[in-house]
Enzyme design. Structure first.
Site, mmCIF file in Angstrom:
data_model
loop_
_atom_site.group_PDB
_atom_site.id
_atom_site.type_symbol
_atom_site.label_atom_id
_atom_site.label_comp_id
_atom_site.label_asym_id
_atom_site.label_seq_id
_atom_site.Cartn_x
_atom_site.Cartn_y
_atom_site.Cartn_z
ATOM 1 C CD1 TRP A 101 -2.455 -2.112 1.469
ATOM 2 C CD2 TRP A 101 -3.121 -0.823 -0.230
ATOM 3 N NE1 TRP A 101 -3.541 -2.716 0.882
ATOM 4 C CE2 TRP A 101 -3.968 -1.950 -0.159
ATOM 5 C CE3 TRP A 101 -3.349 0.127 -1.239
ATOM 6 C CZ2 TRP A 101 -5.027 -2.149 -1.056
ATOM 7 C CZ3 TRP A 101 -4.415 -0.076 -2.132
ATOM 8 C CH2 TRP A 101 -5.227 -1.193 -2.031
ATOM 9 C CG ASP A 171 -3.767 4.303 3.480
ATOM 10 O OD1 ASP A 171 -4.878 4.175 4.057
ATOM 11 O OD2 ASP A 171 -3.435 3.628 2.488
ATOM 12 C CE LYS A 195 -9.247 -2.593 3.439
ATOM 13 N NZ LYS A 195 -8.487 -1.711 2.564
HETATM 14 C C1 LIG Z 1 -7.938 -1.226 1.447
HETATM 15 C C2 LIG Z 1 -6.829 -0.264 1.459
HETATM 16 C C3 LIG Z 1 -6.700 0.762 0.509
HETATM 17 C C4 LIG Z 1 -7.611 0.866 -0.701
HETATM 18 O O1 LIG Z 1 -8.864 1.280 -0.421
HETATM 19 P P1 LIG Z 1 -9.903 1.550 -1.618
HETATM 20 O O2 LIG Z 1 -11.092 2.013 -0.886
HETATM 21 O O3 LIG Z 1 -10.085 0.252 -2.335
HETATM 22 O O4 LIG Z 1 -9.326 2.581 -2.488
HETATM 23 C C5 LIG Z 1 -5.663 1.652 0.636
HETATM 24 N N1 LIG Z 1 -4.785 1.567 1.649
HETATM 25 C C6 LIG Z 1 -4.868 0.587 2.580
HETATM 26 C C7 LIG Z 1 -3.870 0.535 3.677
HETATM 27 C C8 LIG Z 1 -5.893 -0.348 2.503
HETATM 28 O O5 LIG Z 1 -5.970 -1.320 3.429
#
Ligand SMILES: *Cc1c(COP(=O)(O)O)cnc(C)c1O
Length: 359
Positions: A101, A171, A195
């Site tokens: 990521w 993030d 999540k």
């Molecule tokens: C799931 C995830 C994303 C992507 O999220 P989207 O909503 O599919 O764009 C980005 N960063 C992390 C750390 C994630 O777990």
């Protein structure tokens, strides 16, 4: 029958939340309509959104000098929004690379025309480690330093917030609301909602107000945090159902005792699983102590030829989505907030039974 869903996202949601949503789906707050059918500018929905924001502020302890924005486009939309809102083309930024990521955030930032200096990269360990506290800082002149507190695919997580000379951008998609967090340490926090915060498609952005007003002129309005904040995230029709569910999830978190209780619950869940993995020769955890994610537990079978059987038998036992990310293989149990300790215990029981039969 509900299964224990170990998916990395979209992920399991608390059954109480789903039941409440189901119970009021056809008649929300006496409107004779579902929350999806009411006007987003009507009194009821405006209240619902204000409450969701207020609850988020309370649960996370977000100080007043931070704005909260609900954006569409998930966390990936924010990979672009971050450089668009904080830099001009050619500006320097810093990034910590702890896995896939981080690498995606890097690629998207470069697409947005910023220079990215990778100030620390855990490549040597195969991204199974986290840099030591104090071992890195933003490069001189960086507009911000970006990092990924929890790598959802590799299963590594920071157990500290880095000290940093530039605004810290994080993030938090796969770890937000999983334990207490000192928001005041960050410039910007963003997180996709699928999540720990509800359905997919939305991102929650928490931005220190002094970082507003810097967006590039060409930034699309719906990714411009300043314009979104000015309009209470209602610049266009917002994802009403997602915002409503976020509110219900925050009620649930508060009922369980807030982030301190959530952190204890998640620590117990993770320790239960890692302790079992460490005690076994049949299974192993590639991520060492000190870097282990509480949310995404990656593990391997010593005999990889049993992987498919493991996943199939687990699914039959009501333990779903345990296959690791397609890029890394192995197994991954995502045990986000909504996964109860009973689910983790059921997984451990299944694993020891599987070992007894196949070991
Ligand atoms: C799931 C995830 C994303 C992507 O999220 P989207 O909503 O599919 O764009 C980005 N960063 C992390 C750390 C994630 O777990």
């Amino acid at each position: 029958m509900r299964v224990y869903n170990f998916s990395s996202g979209p992920a399991m949601m608390p059954v109480e939340v789903l039941e409440q949503a189901a119970a009021e789906l056809t008649d929300w707050r006496g409107s004779g309509m579902s929350v999806m059918e009411v006007s987003h500018r009507g009194h009821d929905f405006v209240e619902c959104e204000r409450e969701a924001e207020e609850k988020l502020r309370r649960v996370l302890g977000i100080p007043d000098d931070y704005a909260i924005v609900f954006c569409q486009g998930g966390a990936t939309g924010q990979f672009h929004a971050v450089p668009m809102n904080l830099t001009r083309p050619g500006d320097l930024t810093s990034l910590v690379n702890t896995g896939q990521w981080s690498a995606k955030a890097l690629r998207h930032a470069e697409q947005a025309g910023v220079r990215v200096e990778v100030v620390v990269d855990e490549k040597e360990s195969g991204y199974t480690t986290i840099p030591a506290p104090g071992s890195f800082d933003a490069a001189r002149g960086s507009a911000y330093l970006h990092y990924t507190p929890n790598e959802t695919i590799g299963g590594v997580e920071f157990d500290y917030v880095p000290e940093c000379g530039a605004p810290l951008v994080a993030d938090l998609s796969s770890t937000i609301l999983s334990r207490p967090l000192d928001v005041s340490r960050f410039g910007v926090i963003y997180a996709g909602t699928q999540k720990n915060m509800g359905p997919a498609g939305m991102a929650v952005v928490i931005v220190r107000r002094d970082l507003l007003g810097r967006a590039r002129p060409e930034t699309p309005d719906i990714l411009d945090w300043t314009r979104m904040a000015e309009q209470d995230s209602m610049l266009n029709t917002p994802p009403t159902f997602s915002i409503y569910l976020l509110g219900l999830i925050l009620d649930w978190v508060e009922r369980l005792g807030g982030l301190t209780a959530m952190g204890e619950r998640n620590r117990t869940k993770a320790e239960t699983l890692y302790t079992y993995l460490d005690s076994s020769d049949f299974y192993s955890a590639p991520v060492g102590p000190g870097a282990r994610s509480w949310m995404n537990v990656v593990f391997l079978l010593a005999d990889r030829s049993l992987d498919k059987t493991f996943v199939a038998e687990a699914t039959d036992a009501g333990l779903t989505n345990l296959a690791g990310h397609r890029s890394v293989g192995g197994m991954r149990a995502s045990i986000y907030n909504a996964m109860p300790l009973d689910g983790v215990q059921a997984l451990v029981d299944f694993m020891s039974e599987f070992e007894r039969r196949h070991g």
